[in-house]
Design an enzyme around this catalytic site. Structure first.
Site, PDB file in Angstrom:
ATOM      1  N   THR A  70       0.996  -1.189   0.139  1.00 30.27           N
ATOM      2  CA  THR A  70      -0.174   0.133   0.152  1.00 30.27           C
ATOM      3  C   THR A  70       1.351   1.396   0.125  1.00 30.27           C
ATOM      4  O   THR A  70       0.553   2.446  -0.399  1.00 30.27           O
ATOM      5  CB  THR A  70      -0.980  -0.070   0.994  1.00 30.27           C
ATOM      6  OG1 THR A  70      -2.180  -0.938   1.264  1.00 30.27           O
ATOM      7  CG2 THR A  70      -1.509   1.033   1.628  1.00 30.27           C
ATOM      8  N   GLY A 199       5.650  -8.120   1.442  1.00 27.74           N
ATOM      9  CA  GLY A 199       6.378  -9.095   1.928  1.00 27.74           C
ATOM     10  C   GLY A 199       6.086  -9.990   2.400  1.00 27.74           C
ATOM     11  O   GLY A 199       5.503 -11.439   2.028  1.00 27.74           O
ATOM     12  N   HIS A 200       4.360  -9.809   2.858  1.00 30.53           N
ATOM     13  CA  HIS A 200       4.016 -10.502   4.003  1.00 30.53           C
ATOM     14  C   HIS A 200       2.297 -11.754   2.503  1.00 30.53           C
ATOM     15  O   HIS A 200       2.695 -12.790   3.053  1.00 30.53           O
ATOM     16  CB  HIS A 200       2.426 -10.406   4.927  1.00 30.53           C
ATOM     17  CG  HIS A 200       1.396  -9.215   4.209  1.00 30.53           C
ATOM     18  ND1 HIS A 200       0.102  -9.213   4.073  1.00 30.53           N
ATOM     19  CD2 HIS A 200       1.551  -8.049   3.200  1.00 30.53           C
ATOM     20  CE1 HIS A 200      -0.565  -8.927   3.393  1.00 30.53           C
ATOM     21  NE2 HIS A 200       0.659  -7.768   3.165  1.00 30.53           N
ATOM     22  N   CYS A 320      -9.324  -7.544   0.922  1.00 30.20           N
ATOM     23  CA  CYS A 320      -8.197  -5.795   1.164  1.00 30.20           C
ATOM     24  C   CYS A 320      -9.943  -4.783   0.900  1.00 30.20           C
ATOM     25  O   CYS A 320      -9.381  -3.473   1.547  1.00 30.20           O
ATOM     26  CB  CYS A 320      -7.485  -5.571   0.495  1.00 30.20           C
ATOM     27  SG  CYS A 320      -6.111  -6.658  -0.004  1.00 30.20           S
TER      28      CYS A 320
HETATM   29  C1  LIG Z   1      -2.449  -5.895  -5.963  1.00 33.58           C
HETATM   30  C2  LIG Z   1      -2.336  -5.806  -4.444  1.00 33.58           C
HETATM   31  N1  LIG Z   1      -1.591  -4.749  -4.636  1.00 33.58           N
HETATM   32  C3  LIG Z   1      -1.972  -3.597  -3.074  1.00 33.58           C
HETATM   33  C4  LIG Z   1      -1.394  -4.761  -2.074  1.00 33.58           C
HETATM   34  C5  LIG Z   1      -1.322  -4.345  -0.493  1.00 33.58           C
HETATM   35  O1  LIG Z   1      -0.454  -4.631   0.221  1.00 33.58           O
HETATM   36  P1  LIG Z   1       0.156  -4.418   1.682  1.00 33.58           P
HETATM   37  O2  LIG Z   1      -0.802  -5.527   1.842  1.00 33.58           O
HETATM   38  O3  LIG Z   1       1.504  -5.135   1.735  1.00 33.58           O
HETATM   39  O4  LIG Z   1      -0.287  -3.007   1.724  1.00 33.58           O
HETATM   40  C6  LIG Z   1      -2.027  -5.743  -1.760  1.00 33.58           C
HETATM   41  C7  LIG Z   1      -2.755  -6.769  -0.692  1.00 33.58           C
HETATM   42  O5  LIG Z   1      -3.234  -7.905  -0.741  1.00 33.58           O
HETATM   43  C8  LIG Z   1      -2.452  -6.620  -2.943  1.00 33.58           C
HETATM   44  O6  LIG Z   1      -3.348  -7.511  -3.558  1.00 33.58           O
END
Ligand SMILES: Cc1ncc(COP(=O)(O)O)c(C=O)c1O
Length: 374
Positions: A70, A199-200, A320
């Site tokens: 993000t 990373g996660h 998300c």
């Molecule tokens: C395509 C995509 N972009 C960005 C993100 C966001 O990543 P983070 O959870 O590390 O903020 C996600 C999380 O599901 C994702 O699937």
């Protein structure tokens, strides 16, 4: 337990946790401190950056550590817009991006930027020619994800990179969070200027990620402060998190070599069996780890809870955005009917899942559906 929600997050690999703990215990000093402990931490930080950049085939100074996908997406999108707003105010993306990209663009629209959201076909794929058509003299950014987080569509990043490379005044950003070690991808060969990873999603830790920023590109920082990460991302570095990211990347890349067929095998089996009793929405040639299905007539969260009672874990569309009303904007952008877009579920795999789990899953899902429909 059967965990098929790996696109929401993965279980940290034990070796990743071990590396984190070792780095946090031994190299706890601030890498900016001038004493011996600080210097040792700084050395480890740069060694880690080199190891990551070697694996990605980029330069160490092109790797900017972030707190995850993000943040990296926000730095890429807003950092480009703010930095180059005197060049132009037009931005291009697609209708199926992750909220961390989409919402950043929406915010920029409120600030006077103009955004073109390019449509996708029924499989969720964007046509590179459609992107080419909408490039203008004042376009400063194109942002396209490599793998869609809801349905697994793989976007034609190489072709879009080729098109973008003919316009030296615009930057090409790729949200590669779902694609790492899942699909063939080369930052350099695909002519990507900015690239996001998290990373996660690769058996690393939450709160870790990176933004690749091609050498020579300046972005407007979102965090101001002590000038860390080449002035782009101030804040005392999360060194153990970076060490954990490097370990996760190494492990997932090594595992991929051995188990790509294994993952494809599980996905293809699931796809075939599921298509007998639910609607499969993911494209045939999508990423090997995501299968989106719809069960018209059943509320997705009810299915998720019923499976969870049997110790099986999947998602409603994407974790998300699962607090929003249950219409999948991605499936809607593919032109699917409301009965499909409101009943979507996501099964997402990892190299660590087994065929045995897939077999049990099919049986259990059939039972759950039978039970709920009754
Ligand atoms: C395509 C995509 N972009 C960005 C993100 C966001 O990543 P983070 O959870 O590390 O903020 C996600 C999380 O599901 C994702 O699937």
């Amino acid at each position: 337990m059967i965990y098929f929600d790996n696109s929401a997050t993965t279980q940290p690999h034990p070796e990743v946790l071990q590396s984190y703990q070792q780095a946090a215990t031994r190299y706890f000093a601030n890498p900016s401190s001038v004493h011996q402990l600080g210097l040792e931490a700084e050395k480890l930080m740069e060694k880690t950056r080199e190891s990551i950049s070697d694996r990605l085939d980029v330069l160490p100074e092109e790797v900017v550590y972030t707190s995850g996908g993000t943040e990296a997406n926000n730095i890429a999108v807003k950092g480009t817009a703010f930095q180059y707003r005197n060049r132009g105010k037009h931005l291009i993306t697609t209708k199926v991006e992750h909220p961390s990209v989409m919402e950043a663009f929406k915010a920029l629209e409120q600030m006077g930027f103009e955004v073109t959201y390019v449509k996708v076909d029924h499989t969720g794929r964007v046509n590179p020619e459609e992107i080419k058509k909408v490039i203008r003299k004042d376009t400063i950014l194109i942002s396209v994800m490599s793998v869609n987080n809801e349905i697994g569509t793989v976007q034609p990043i190489e072709e879009i990179g080729e098109i973008a490379s003919h316009y030296p005044k615009l930057l090409f950003h790729v949200d590669h969070v779902q694609g790492v070690a899942k699909i063939p991808f080369s930052i350099r060969d695909f002519k990507v200027d900015l690239c996001t990873m998290s990373g996660h999603k690769i058996h690393g830790l939450k709160g870790t990620g990176l933004l690749y920023v091609r050498k020579g590109i300046r972005l407007f920082p979102l965090f101001h402060g002590g000038g860390h990460e080449g002035n782009l991302r101030s804040g005392t570095e999360n060194l153990p998190g970076m060490v954990a990211f490097a370990k996760a990347l190494r492990l997932v890349q090594e595992e991929k070599k051995d188990s790509h067929h294994h993952l494809m095998g599980i996905r293809n089996y699931l796809r075939k069996e599921l298509s007998h009793f639910v609607k499969v929405n993911s494209p045939e040639n999508g990423s090997p780890h995501i299968l989106n299905i719809s069960i018209p007539g059943l509320k997705p969260e009810v299915v998720v809870h019923a499976l969870a009672e049997r110790d099986i874990y999947i998602s409603t569309k994407s974790a998300c955005s699962s607090k929003e009303p249950d219409v999948s904007t991605v499936l809607a952008a593919c032109g699917l009917d409301p009965e499909i877009t409101t009943s979507a579920l996501r099964i997402s795999l990892s190299y660590r899942n087994s065929m045995g789990e897939a077999e049990v899953f099919i049986k259990q899902l059939e039972e759950v559906i039978r039970y709920l429909k009754r």
